[in-house]
Design a protein around this motif. Structure first.
Motif, PDB file in Angstrom:
ATOM      1  N   LEU A 159      -6.165 -11.012 -13.070  1.00 62.36           N
ATOM      2  CA  LEU A 159      -4.860 -11.655 -12.902  1.00 62.36           C
ATOM      3  C   LEU A 159      -3.955 -10.796 -12.032  1.00 62.36           C
ATOM      4  N   VAL A 160      -3.942  -9.493 -12.291  1.00 61.93           N
ATOM      5  CA  VAL A 160      -3.128  -8.568 -11.499  1.00 61.93           C
ATOM      6  C   VAL A 160      -3.574  -8.589 -10.040  1.00 61.93           C
ATOM      7  N   LYS A 161      -4.873  -8.565  -9.822  1.00 64.38           N
ATOM      8  CA  LYS A 161      -5.426  -8.574  -8.469  1.00 64.38           C
ATOM      9  C   LYS A 161      -5.004  -9.826  -7.697  1.00 64.38           C
ATOM     10  N   ASP A 179      -3.231  -0.535  -5.011  1.00 62.69           N
ATOM     11  CA  ASP A 179      -3.568  -1.026  -3.675  1.00 62.69           C
ATOM     12  C   ASP A 179      -4.307  -2.347  -3.864  1.00 62.69           C
ATOM     13  N   TYR A 180      -3.580  -3.441  -3.759  1.00 62.51           N
ATOM     14  CA  TYR A 180      -4.155  -4.750  -4.056  1.00 62.51           C
ATOM     15  C   TYR A 180      -5.249  -5.159  -3.086  1.00 62.51           C
ATOM     16  N   ASP A 181      -5.242  -4.599  -1.892  1.00 64.05           N
ATOM     17  CA  ASP A 181      -6.254  -4.964  -0.893  1.00 64.05           C
ATOM     18  C   ASP A 181      -7.548  -4.178  -1.070  1.00 64.05           C
ATOM     19  N   GLN A 188     -12.090  -3.692 -11.663  1.00 69.93           N
ATOM     20  CA  GLN A 188     -12.478  -2.616 -12.569  1.00 69.93           C
ATOM     21  C   GLN A 188     -11.613  -1.377 -12.352  1.00 69.93           C
ATOM     22  N   GLN A 189     -11.302  -1.071 -11.116  1.00 70.46           N
ATOM     23  CA  GLN A 189     -10.440   0.081 -10.818  1.00 70.46           C
ATOM     24  C   GLN A 189      -9.019  -0.151 -11.331  1.00 70.46           C
ATOM     25  N   ILE A 190      -8.544  -1.380 -11.181  1.00 73.50           N
ATOM     26  CA  ILE A 190      -7.207  -1.721 -11.675  1.00 73.50           C
ATOM     27  C   ILE A 190      -7.168  -1.634 -13.194  1.00 73.50           C
ATOM     28  N   LEU A 191      -8.228  -2.124 -13.848  1.00 69.70           N
ATOM     29  CA  LEU A 191      -8.286  -2.072 -15.311  1.00 69.70           C
ATOM     30  C   LEU A 191      -8.268  -0.632 -15.802  1.00 69.70           C
ATOM     31  N   LEU A 192      -8.992   0.243 -15.124  1.00 68.10           N
ATOM     32  CA  LEU A 192      -9.007   1.653 -15.519  1.00 68.10           C
ATOM     33  C   LEU A 192      -7.615   2.259 -15.399  1.00 68.10           C
TER      34      LEU A 192
END
Length: 268
Positions: free
Chosen positions: A178-180, A223-225, A230-234
């Motif tokens: 969702l964030v992505k 960095d959304y791009d 998985q990186q965002i979740l971490l």
């Protein structure tokens, strides 16, 4: 894209009704946070210049309702110029009404009080991995995702990426996806002491004299791009301090195991 108007929020709920419910529930819960127990809030200066929409709060979870109730107090206080304090409940007369929180559908449909909480701003979802105390495996309801996005388009949203009150539970990748996709400003919240002060539902004071804490951290640098889900979740799980690195008991257990292993090796 659904839009709110001067009379109703983006889901058609009348603002006068939301204001009334937030005021009543705020008055009822006030002594739980500034009487029986003393809630310590920090970091609300990070909320002052936020836009009115597309802001996602990600938090660990310790009770069904007390966590969210405390957030309402904090957001309403900030809305009226009170930082890091809820000592003056006059802020309940001018609440932040465009605040929503993601909650399990089965939790919000049990009893009258949860249904009243729901009117205040719940965006309900069906958990894809568990229902009625049993493990399940079902597809995500895209309509529910649309509702969360609708709430973000029109206000602030709080979600609990672990989807459970269990400490150090695995984060769900759906939050990161969702964030992505939505690219909101992401504010981590770290809470502590709620599990000790209140029962699991967060409706009954279990112990008095506790000082629960609620820390609002700076927006995550994402960095959304380039970063994947998985990186965002971490990043999210680290910010709310729910990775195993923060699990003191786990670390203690590992140290005990290592010590026993060394003792066995020295005896051989």
């Amino acid at each position: 894209m659904a839009k709110k108007n001067i009379f109703t929020d983006s889901f058609g709920t009348p603002y006068f009704l939301k204001r009334l419910i937030i005021f009543i529930l705020g008055i009822i819960s006030y002594r739980r946070f500034n009487g029986f127990n003393k809630l310590k809030i920090t970091g609300t200066e990070n909320l002052v210049d936020l836009p009115d929409s597309n802001v996602l709060f990600v938090s660990n979870h310790q009770t069904y309702f007390a966590d969210v109730a405390a957030m309402y107090h904090a957001f309403c206080a900030v809305n009226n110029g009170y930082l890091n304090t809820i000592k003056n409940p006059i802020y309940l007369l001018n609440p932040r009404v465009d605040f929503y929180y993601v909650a399990a559908e089965e939790t919000m449909n049990k009893g009258i009080l949860p249904k009243i909480f729901k009117i205040a701003g719940a965006v309900t979802v069906k958990r894809t991995w568990r229902a009625e105390g049993k493990n399940v495996n079902r597809m995500v309801d895209l309509g529910e995702i649309d509702n969360i996005m609708k709430a973000l388009d029109n206000g602030w949203v709080a979600t609990f990426p672990q989807g459970t009150t269990a400490a150090f539970a695995q984060g769900r990748k759906g939050t990161a996806k969702l964030v992505k996709n939505q690219r909101p400003i992401v504010i981590p919240i770290k809470i502590n002491g709620f599990r000790r002060a209140f029962d699991k539902k967060g409706l009954r004071v279990k112990v008095t004299g506790v000082k629960p804490t609620m820390e609002f951290k700076k927006p995550l640098d994402i960095d959304y791009d380039k970063e994947n889900a998985q990186q965002i979740l971490l990043k999210i799980m680290t910010a709310i301090e729910q990775t195993e690195d923060f699990n003191i008991l786990h670390t203690y257990d590992e140290e005990i195991k290592a010590k026993k292993s060394e003792e066995r090796n020295s005896q051989n």
